[in-house]
Design a protein around this motif. Structure first.
Motif, mmCIF file in Angstrom:
data_model
loop_
_atom_site.group_PDB
_atom_site.id
_atom_site.type_symbol
_atom_site.label_atom_id
_atom_site.label_comp_id
_atom_site.label_asym_id
_atom_site.label_seq_id
_atom_site.Cartn_x
_atom_site.Cartn_y
_atom_site.Cartn_z
ATOM 1 N N LEU A 70 -1.757 0.441 -6.168
ATOM 2 C CA LEU A 70 -2.870 0.009 -7.011
ATOM 3 C C LEU A 70 -2.515 0.160 -8.491
ATOM 4 O O LEU A 70 -2.862 -0.707 -9.317
ATOM 5 N N TRP B 164 2.898 -3.740 3.661
ATOM 6 C CA TRP B 164 2.617 -4.953 2.904
ATOM 7 C C TRP B 164 1.168 -5.360 3.130
ATOM 8 O O TRP B 164 0.735 -5.548 4.267
ATOM 9 N N ILE B 165 0.425 -5.488 2.033
ATOM 10 C CA ILE B 165 -0.997 -5.834 2.133
ATOM 11 C C ILE B 165 -1.336 -7.072 1.308
ATOM 12 O O ILE B 165 -2.518 -7.405 1.158
ATOM 13 N N GLY B 166 -0.350 -7.752 0.753
ATOM 14 C CA GLY B 166 -0.596 -8.984 0.003
ATOM 15 C C GLY B 166 -1.347 -8.735 -1.295
ATOM 16 O O GLY B 166 -0.983 -7.862 -2.088
ATOM 17 N N PHE B 167 -2.437 -9.475 -1.486
ATOM 18 C CA PHE B 167 -3.191 -9.413 -2.742
ATOM 19 C C PHE B 167 -4.383 -8.462 -2.665
ATOM 20 O O PHE B 167 -5.293 -8.563 -3.497
ATOM 21 N N GLU B 168 -4.380 -7.537 -1.715
ATOM 22 C CA GLU B 168 -5.529 -6.644 -1.570
ATOM 23 C C GLU B 168 -5.694 -5.730 -2.786
ATOM 24 O O GLU B 168 -6.829 -5.435 -3.201
ATOM 25 N N ASN B 169 -4.588 -5.265 -3.348
ATOM 26 C CA ASN B 169 -4.701 -4.423 -4.549
ATOM 27 C C ASN B 169 -5.339 -5.194 -5.697
ATOM 28 O O ASN B 169 -6.190 -4.660 -6.427
ATOM 29 N N TYR B 170 -4.939 -6.440 -5.865
ATOM 30 C CA TYR B 170 -5.493 -7.261 -6.952
ATOM 31 C C TYR B 170 -6.965 -7.582 -6.706
ATOM 32 O O TYR B 170 -7.779 -7.542 -7.637
ATOM 33 N N SER B 171 -7.303 -7.915 -5.484
ATOM 34 C CA SER B 171 -8.706 -8.224 -5.187
ATOM 35 C C SER B 171 -9.586 -6.993 -5.347
ATOM 36 O O SER B 171 -10.738 -7.091 -5.808
ATOM 37 N N GLU B 172 -9.049 -5.819 -4.997
ATOM 38 C CA GLU B 172 -9.821 -4.592 -5.187
ATOM 39 C C GLU B 172 -10.063 -4.314 -6.668
ATOM 40 O O GLU B 172 -11.171 -3.923 -7.073
ATOM 41 N N GLN C 129 0.864 -1.177 0.000
ATOM 42 C CA GLN C 129 0.000 0.000 0.000
ATOM 43 C C GLN C 129 0.902 1.229 0.000
ATOM 44 O O GLN C 129 1.530 1.568 1.006
ATOM 45 N N HIS D 192 -2.287 6.646 -5.852
ATOM 46 C CA HIS D 192 -2.392 5.242 -5.416
ATOM 47 C C HIS D 192 -1.386 4.409 -6.222
ATOM 48 O O HIS D 192 -1.743 3.722 -7.184
#
Length: 340
Positions: free
Chosen positions: A310, A94-102, A81, A307
């Motif tokens: 993202l 570090w947020i893992g796959f949150e950008n991809y899931s969003e 992020q 962002h």
């Protein structure tokens, strides 16, 4: 003829030079061993096979520095992020796959994906179709007209993108545009200060004309170069069989230039899919972000809105989709090489 002290008969003249033991004209015996050239002292010899790797090492190193390292950093950034706060403090989270899931759950992202695919397909069809026709025309023209048309194509191809965008914006200007004047001259109503960039579809249509105008010369000139490799006897055989223009193209030209069509289509898909300058400089993805393609969407999300994590995820997904789309062409190329 002379007789020496050993009783051997010699046919050489008396004043001929004599060697040892009467072997004046006898060549020296061949040695069974070959002389090996030794390198000069003080000079090191590279191991066998090492020189080619040393020659390509600068290019490989440049690719690693300019391509591989930024790509790896971009992939790492997509799992973080990084907004304006993290950019200032330099403490990404570090947020893992949150950008991809969003992104995958965002309907706007999928709208941009569909728009990018349609924009690419329309451009490639127009570019390959008109480029092929102009290439065939170049092959039929005389020397002088071919030179004039080739120079015109090269000038259009060499024109800087920003300069060409400026010209097209003037052509479709709302108040002083040439297109509004032309439509009024032809008798069409409603083109008094008509806004050609009022909708996303009309904006992308103008961008399509711009991209095709700049890319057709590449296809046309390469098409003409490929046509020069086809023997005239094939055309003569087709004419003797009564084949027309289209039949000659599909039976003679296309089979011989199939590798050209595959590689050129492959390159055009890549170039059009990642086109950024033409779309952004024309109308910045507007109006209301209705003309955004994936590269413009990533730019507005990253530097535009701050962002960056993202935006990195958008670019990674763009690369993945492009590789998945091009895998079909890779399979065709490999299959064709196996058939040959």
């Amino acid at each position: 003829m002379t007789v020496d002290s050993q009783g051997a008969v010699s046919t050489a003249p008396p004043d001929a030079p004599r060697g040892a033991a009467g072997t004046a004209n006898t060549p020296p015996p061949l040695s069974g061993t070959k002389d090996v050239l030794q390198p000069p002292r003080g000079r090191r010899v590279l191991p066998a096979g090492l020189l080619p790797y040393l020659l390509v090492a600068p290019a490989v190193l440049s690719m690693v520095v300019l391509l591989v390292y930024p790509l790896v950093r971009n992939v790492i950034l997509s799992f973080q992020q990084v907004n304006r706060k993290e950019l200032i403090t330099r403490k990404p989270e570090w947020i893992g796959f949150e950008n991809y899931s969003e992104l995958l759950g965002d309907p706007d992202f999928w709208s941009v994906v569909v728009r990018s695919v349609g924009f690419t397909a329309a451009n490639v069809v127009v570019i390959m179709g008109l480029g092929t026709l102009i290439g065939l025309l170049l092959n039929r023209l005389g020397k002088k007209m071919r030179l004039v048309l080739s120079m015109s194509l090269v000038l259009a191809w060499a024109m800087p993108i920003v300069a060409s965008v400026t010209v097209f914006r003037w052509l479709f200007d709302e108040q002083f545009g040439v297109m509004n004047w032309l439509m009024r001259t032809l008798g069409f109503s409603g083109y008094d200060q008509h806004n050609w960039f009022e909708t996303g579809l009309s904006t992308l249509t103008i961008v399509t004309v711009l991209v095709a105008w700049g890319s057709i010369p590449f296809v046309a000139l390469n098409m003409y170069a490929g046509l020069t490799t086809i023997g005239t006897e094939l055309y003569e055989a087709a004419r003797m069989d009564g084949a027309g223009g289209w039949r000659t193209f599909w039976s003679v030209v296309f089979p011989n230039l199939k590798p050209f069509f595959m590689i050129t289509t492959f390159l055009e898909i890549i170039w059009v899919f990642k086109a950024f300058t033409q779309v952004y400089a024309m109308n910045a993805g507007g109006p209301d972000r209705e003309s955004e393609t994936l590269p413009v969407f990533a730019y507005i999300t990253g530097p535009g809105q701050g962002h960056y994590g993202l935006a990195a995820a958008i670019s990674v997904l763009t690369i993945v989709m492009l590789i998945a789309a091009m895998s079909f062409y890779f399979r065709l190329i490999l299959k064709q090489e196996e058939q040959q």
